[in-house]
Every structure is written in C-alpha cells, then in structure tokens.
Design an enzyme around this catalytic site. Structure first.
Site, mmCIF file in Angstrom:
data_model
loop_
_atom_site.group_PDB
_atom_site.id
_atom_site.type_symbol
_atom_site.label_atom_id
_atom_site.label_comp_id
_atom_site.label_asym_id
_atom_site.label_seq_id
_atom_site.Cartn_x
_atom_site.Cartn_y
_atom_site.Cartn_z
ATOM 1 N N SER A 185 0.958 -1.134 -0.135
ATOM 2 C CA SER A 185 0.162 -0.184 -0.009
ATOM 3 C C SER A 185 1.010 1.210 -0.060
ATOM 4 O O SER A 185 1.846 1.578 0.526
ATOM 5 C CB SER A 185 -0.752 0.364 1.478
ATOM 6 O OG SER A 185 -1.736 1.192 1.469
ATOM 7 N N TYR A 211 -1.830 -0.350 10.505
ATOM 8 C CA TYR A 211 -1.855 -1.304 8.852
ATOM 9 C C TYR A 211 -0.492 -0.521 8.115
ATOM 10 O O TYR A 211 0.054 -1.355 7.498
ATOM 11 C CB TYR A 211 -3.538 -0.158 8.178
ATOM 12 C CG TYR A 211 -3.593 -0.417 6.906
ATOM 13 C CD1 TYR A 211 -3.700 -1.455 6.304
ATOM 14 C CD2 TYR A 211 -3.264 0.511 5.258
ATOM 15 C CE1 TYR A 211 -4.147 -2.292 5.049
ATOM 16 C CE2 TYR A 211 -3.543 0.414 4.309
ATOM 17 C CZ TYR A 211 -3.575 -1.597 4.216
ATOM 18 O OH TYR A 211 -3.828 -0.837 2.201
HETATM 19 N N1 LIG Z 1 -8.741 -0.235 -2.076
HETATM 20 C C1 LIG Z 1 -7.932 0.776 -2.000
HETATM 21 O O1 LIG Z 1 -7.859 1.489 -1.703
HETATM 22 C C2 LIG Z 1 -6.126 -0.190 -1.635
HETATM 23 C C3 LIG Z 1 -5.280 0.781 -1.280
HETATM 24 C C4 LIG Z 1 -4.063 -0.112 -1.673
HETATM 25 C C5 LIG Z 1 -3.706 -1.525 -0.642
HETATM 26 N N2 LIG Z 1 -5.241 -2.293 -1.393
HETATM 27 C C6 LIG Z 1 -3.985 -3.557 -0.651
HETATM 28 O O2 LIG Z 1 -4.762 -4.157 -1.476
HETATM 29 C C7 LIG Z 1 -5.402 -5.565 -1.006
HETATM 30 C C8 LIG Z 1 -6.709 -5.682 -1.371
HETATM 31 O O3 LIG Z 1 -7.947 -4.910 -1.202
HETATM 32 P P1 LIG Z 1 -9.474 -4.190 -1.515
HETATM 33 O O4 LIG Z 1 -9.500 -3.222 -1.224
HETATM 34 O O5 LIG Z 1 -9.670 -5.809 -2.284
HETATM 35 O O6 LIG Z 1 -10.141 -5.514 -0.209
HETATM 36 P P2 LIG Z 1 -11.139 -5.720 -0.353
HETATM 37 O O7 LIG Z 1 -12.309 -5.435 -1.419
HETATM 38 O O8 LIG Z 1 -11.498 -6.225 1.546
HETATM 39 O O9 LIG Z 1 -10.792 -7.749 -0.613
HETATM 40 C C9 LIG Z 1 -10.795 -7.589 0.152
HETATM 41 C C10 LIG Z 1 -10.574 -9.738 -0.426
HETATM 42 O O10 LIG Z 1 -8.862 -10.228 0.410
HETATM 43 C C11 LIG Z 1 -9.754 -10.931 1.098
HETATM 44 N N3 LIG Z 1 -9.736 -12.004 2.616
HETATM 45 C C12 LIG Z 1 -9.473 -10.574 3.618
HETATM 46 N N4 LIG Z 1 -9.221 -11.674 4.080
HETATM 47 C C13 LIG Z 1 -8.772 -13.505 4.339
HETATM 48 C C14 LIG Z 1 -8.091 -14.253 4.703
HETATM 49 N N5 LIG Z 1 -8.388 -13.954 6.020
HETATM 50 N N6 LIG Z 1 -7.913 -15.574 3.549
HETATM 51 C C15 LIG Z 1 -8.175 -15.187 2.744
HETATM 52 N N7 LIG Z 1 -8.452 -13.874 1.959
HETATM 53 C C16 LIG Z 1 -8.868 -12.962 2.841
HETATM 54 C C17 LIG Z 1 -11.488 -11.027 0.837
HETATM 55 O O11 LIG Z 1 -12.101 -12.136 0.470
HETATM 56 P P3 LIG Z 1 -12.804 -13.171 1.403
HETATM 57 O O12 LIG Z 1 -14.445 -11.866 0.933
HETATM 58 O O13 LIG Z 1 -13.411 -13.782 0.706
HETATM 59 O O14 LIG Z 1 -12.666 -13.392 2.618
HETATM 60 C C18 LIG Z 1 -11.193 -10.334 -0.275
HETATM 61 O O15 LIG Z 1 -11.852 -11.280 -1.417
HETATM 62 C C19 LIG Z 1 -4.920 -5.459 0.584
HETATM 63 O O16 LIG Z 1 -4.010 -6.356 0.018
HETATM 64 C C20 LIG Z 1 -5.176 -4.368 0.726
HETATM 65 O O17 LIG Z 1 -4.230 -3.614 1.720
HETATM 66 C C21 LIG Z 1 -6.362 -1.468 -0.828
#
Ligand SMILES: NC(=O)c1ccc[n+]([C@@H]2O[C@H](COP(=O)([O-])OP(=O)(O)OC[C@H]3O[C@@H](n4cnc5c(N)ncnc54)[C@H](OP(=O)(O)O)[C@@H]3O)[C@@H](O)[C@H]2O)c1
Length: 248
Positions: free
Chosen positions: A143, A157
């Site tokens: 991130s 985080y």
């Molecule tokens: N969105 C942003 O602005 C942003 C910015 C910087 C970095 N990121 C990073 O990008 C990645 C994805 O973020 P996102 O925004 O797409 O989040 P999200 O919409 O909350 O999706 C999270 C994903 O991770 C999976 N997950 C969560 N806990 C898990 C576990 N214990 N075991 C296996 N899978 C798990 C969820 O699967 P289930 O629903 O099946 O549990 C889902 O597919 C993360 O690493 C986050 O830190 C996001």
C-alpha cells in the site's frame, strides 16, 4: 493469431473473490495464465469471479483458504501446483485494514492485520518457492501507506505494508540467482468495498492526490500482469506506486 503474454503460465492470487484481487484474477486469466485464487468468506463471489473469467475465455479456479491459517495457505499452494503442474506467479493480495487511533485498536484487529497482511505473505512465498521454476514472479500488494501516512488511524496498517516492502527488497536478493523477481505494488485509493470511492474517507483522500478520482481494480490488475510477464524481468525488489499521484 496473437499470443497472450501469460500463455502457458500458472498463477495463484490470494484474496481473489472481491476488489483488487478480483481485478487481478480477471486480468491474469485474460492474458492467458491459468489462475487459482483463494477466498475466505465470499464463496458466491469467488464462484462468480471464476465464472466471469471462464466466460471471457480464461481459466480461473477458486480455492477456500483462510490466510490466517498456515495449513490453508500450504494446501492452496499445493492444490494450485498439483492442478496446473507448477506455479509461475504468486500474487499476495489478501489483506485487511482497521483504521483507528492506536489507543482504540483491539487486539483482534491488530492480530488480523499482522497475520493476514504480513505472516500469510511470508508463508505463501515460502510454500510457493518449492514449486516455482527459475524465472518465476512474486508480486505483493502493499500500500502507498507504507510510504505516506497522512491521516491519523493508519499507523498499524502502514506498519504491515512497510513490512511487505522490506520483505520484497530482501527476497529480491535471495531469489535473483534463480531469476525470480519479487516486487511490491503499492496502490493508492482503489474503489473497492474496503475503500469505496463514495466512502467516508474519499474527500480527504482526493484532497491530497494529483488526480481527481480513485483507481480501479482493473488498473491494478493490468500492472500486476505486466510485472508477471516477460518484459518485466529487470524489475525486482521494487515498491511501485499505482496511486493517482497520492505521493506526488
Ligand atoms: N482499496 C484500496 O484503496 C487499497 C489501497 C492500497 C492497498 N490495498 C490492498 O489491496 C488488497 C486488496 O484490498 P481491497 O480493497 O480489494 O479489499 P477488499 O475489497 O476488502 O477485498 C479483500 C479480499 O481479501 C480477501 N481476504 C480477506 N481476509 C482474508 C483471509 N483471512 N483469507 C483469505 N482471503 C482474505 C477477501 O476475501 P473474502 O471476502 O472471501 O474473505 C477479499 O477477496 C489488500 O492487501 C489491501 O491492503 C487496497
């Protein structure tokens, strides 16, 4: 006939059932890789992600694996390698964030961030390397908060994503002799359920960015696919921002 850039490659994406991970699965599959991906809670969503990839002419296979559990990660890697006959690309995307002042963070929230964002990434890489040939690709989803943490409530985080950045640098040296690259994609604000473009933080986030919009999961997927491909062999140990100018 044009050859797709990842034709013949095999991939595992953690947390592919929603958000950024689903965008990565879609793009890797569209670019020709055979893709397995994990999910924890969103079984129906995972099925839909796989079905969409297949409908678009790709191969995608959901695996239930909770990143909090070492055995689940080991089994997901082994199942992917067995099913596809190896593993060329590992994308560590599963991640969680709890955003609150440190005095308000509960121990479960702290443990979840450390376990899913950091510990599971280490375990998945360790397991994947047993199946990965020379020339493989490891791509972590960190991130931008590892480098810039302008709002209160992001410190733990950010710590976990800083750890991913450090891990990436160390492993680049460790794995370069095998031609395996290790990189860390650092998204800025991406429109997902975890960080909706119309959510409570959107106005503040847009206020410090160069662009006037959130990014999309497809944009992260496109960059991950590039890093996974043959043209990116000289990029390793890097933390690469895809952030709409969040750090500009
Ligand atoms: N969105 C942003 O602005 C942003 C910015 C910087 C970095 N990121 C990073 O990008 C990645 C994805 O973020 P996102 O925004 O797409 O989040 P999200 O919409 O909350 O999706 C999270 C994903 O991770 C999976 N997950 C969560 N806990 C898990 C576990 N214990 N075991 C296996 N899978 C798990 C969820 O699967 P289930 O629903 O099946 O549990 C889902 O597919 C993360 O690493 C986050 O830190 C996001």
């Amino acid at each position: 006939m044009t050859t797709r850039p990842l034709e013949g490659k095999t991939a595992l994406v953690t947390g592919g059932s929603r958000g950024v991970g689903a965008g990565i699965v879609a793009r890797l599959a569209a670019d020709g890789a055979k893709v397995a991906f994990t999910y924890a809670r969103s079984a129906d969503r995972a099925k839909a992600v796989a079905a969409e990839a297949v409908a678009a002419g790709g191969i995608a296979h959901p695996i239930h694996a909770d990143s909090r559990h070492e055995q689940d990660i080991e089994a997901a890697v082994a199942r992917t390698a067995d099913r596809f006959g190896g593993l060329d690309i590992l994308v560590n995307n599963a991640g969680v964030g709890s955003f609150a002042p440190i005095t308000d963070l509960k121990i479960d929230e702290i443990d979840a961030m450390l376990t899913i964002n950091v510990r599971s990434t280490i375990i998945a890489i360790r397991e994947a390397l047993a199946h990965m040939d020379d020339g493989g690709r490891i791509i972590n989803i960190g991130s931008i908060n590892a480098d810039r943490t302008p709002f209160p409530g992001q410190s733990v985080y950010a710590l976990t994503k800083g750890a991913v950045s450090s891990l990436t640098r160390g492993l680049a040296h460790e794995l370069a002799p095998r031609g395996i690259t290790v990189n860390n994609v650092q998204p800025g604000p991406i429109d997902t359920e975890a960080n909706p473009a119309d959510g409570p933080f959107a106005t503040a986030l847009l206020g410090v960015m160069a662009t006037d919009r959130f990014g999309t999961a497809a944009e992260i997927g496109a960059f991950v696919s590039y890093l996974a491909g043959p043209d990116a062999a000289y990029i390793t140990g890097s933390s690469l921002n895809v952030d709409g100018g969040f750090t500009a």
